[in-house]
Design a protein around this motif. Structure first.
Motif: not given
Length: 263
Positions: A13, A59, A23, A15-21, A218
């Motif tokens: 997985s 991540n 998964k 992404g940036y902060n809570s946003w996953l590009l 994603g």
């Protein structure tokens, strides 16, 4: 078979902060396979390639090369194992074709003085991409298709057994598309190189790829042999286009055409 696996992506997985590009992506690429990555714009295809290359750290999850986490490899060792061709850059290189291809030998120690092994690898890469006749040309003077062949030759000069390509047929005419994909297919069949390439043309995927990886939002929507993964339903789900399958003879690939091209 497990022993043939070249690269494993396990539960990745990103992404940036809570946003996953990306998964929870998992799949494996075997030696000698040509895997086509397909998906709409913004689905995470380029990001996935960069994670496989080790340019981005996930991540969660891990990418392994022959069982060893790629993050644990030194950059030099990584470059010796995996070569990467990005989307064709707008910038040019003020070098001859041979000088540019020679840059692929840097992971093996080339720093101005070529060894016999370097010269063989450079000549071989130029030959495999049908770029030998371009050897003395300035890279800046080449057409888009010629440049792409040379950039692939530079990657081949690395003598890596895994090749990652991001839209290698972008902006190329059909002749150059077929040349490039035929070259990649021969590398898989003749030398056991594993190739992972982003493609948008479903029919080129049917012609050349062994497996297809379907990516959307994603998430991994499918992965497996092209004949099993690519069909009218999966294309509709992935790309939101109604396609009609045209079956060829038993030994020939299938083709797809839009059902409603003008709607």
């Amino acid at each position: 078979m497990e022993a043939t696996r070249a690269l494993d992506v396990r539960n990745v997985s990103f992404g940036y902060n809570s946003w996953l590009l990306l998964k929870d992506i998992s799949f494996a690429v075997a030696a000698g396979e040509l895997v086509a990555v397909i998906g709409p714009n913004g689905s995470g295809k380029t990001t996935l390639l960069k994670i496989m290359l080790g340019l981005l750290s996930p991540n969660s999850g891990v990418v392994t090369l022959h069982g060893q986490p790629i993050a644990a490899l030194e950059p030099k060792a990584r470059a010796q194992a995996i070569a990467y061709v990005s989307q064709q850059p707008a910038a040019s290189f003020p070098l001859t074709v041979r000088e540019l291809v020679a840059l692929g030998r840097y992971p093996h120690g080339l720093r101005g003085s070529e060894t016999a092994a370097d010269r063989v690898a450079i000549a071989d890469a130029l030959k495999k991409t049908a770029a030998t006749e371009l050897c003395d040309r300035q890279f800046n003077t080449l057409s888009g298709g010629e440049r792409q062949k040379v950039l692939i030759a530079r990657a081949l000069a690395q003598s890596a057994k895994i090749l990652l390509l991001d839209e290698p047929t972008l902006h190329l005419d059909l002749n150059f598309q077929l040349q490039i994909l035929s070259t990649l297919k021969r590398l898989c069949v003749d030398e056991g190189i594993a190739v992972v390439t982003v493609l948008h043309d479903i029919n080129l995927v049917s012609l050349f790829a062994d497996k297809a990886l379907l990516l959307s939002g994603g998430e991994l929507r499918g992965f497996g042999p092209v004949a099993e993964v690519i069909n009218e339903a999966s294309i509709k789900e992935l790309l939101d286009v109604e396609m009609k399958q045209i079956a060829g003879h038993e030994s020939q690939p299938r083709y797809f055409v839009p059902r409603h091209p003008f709607s």
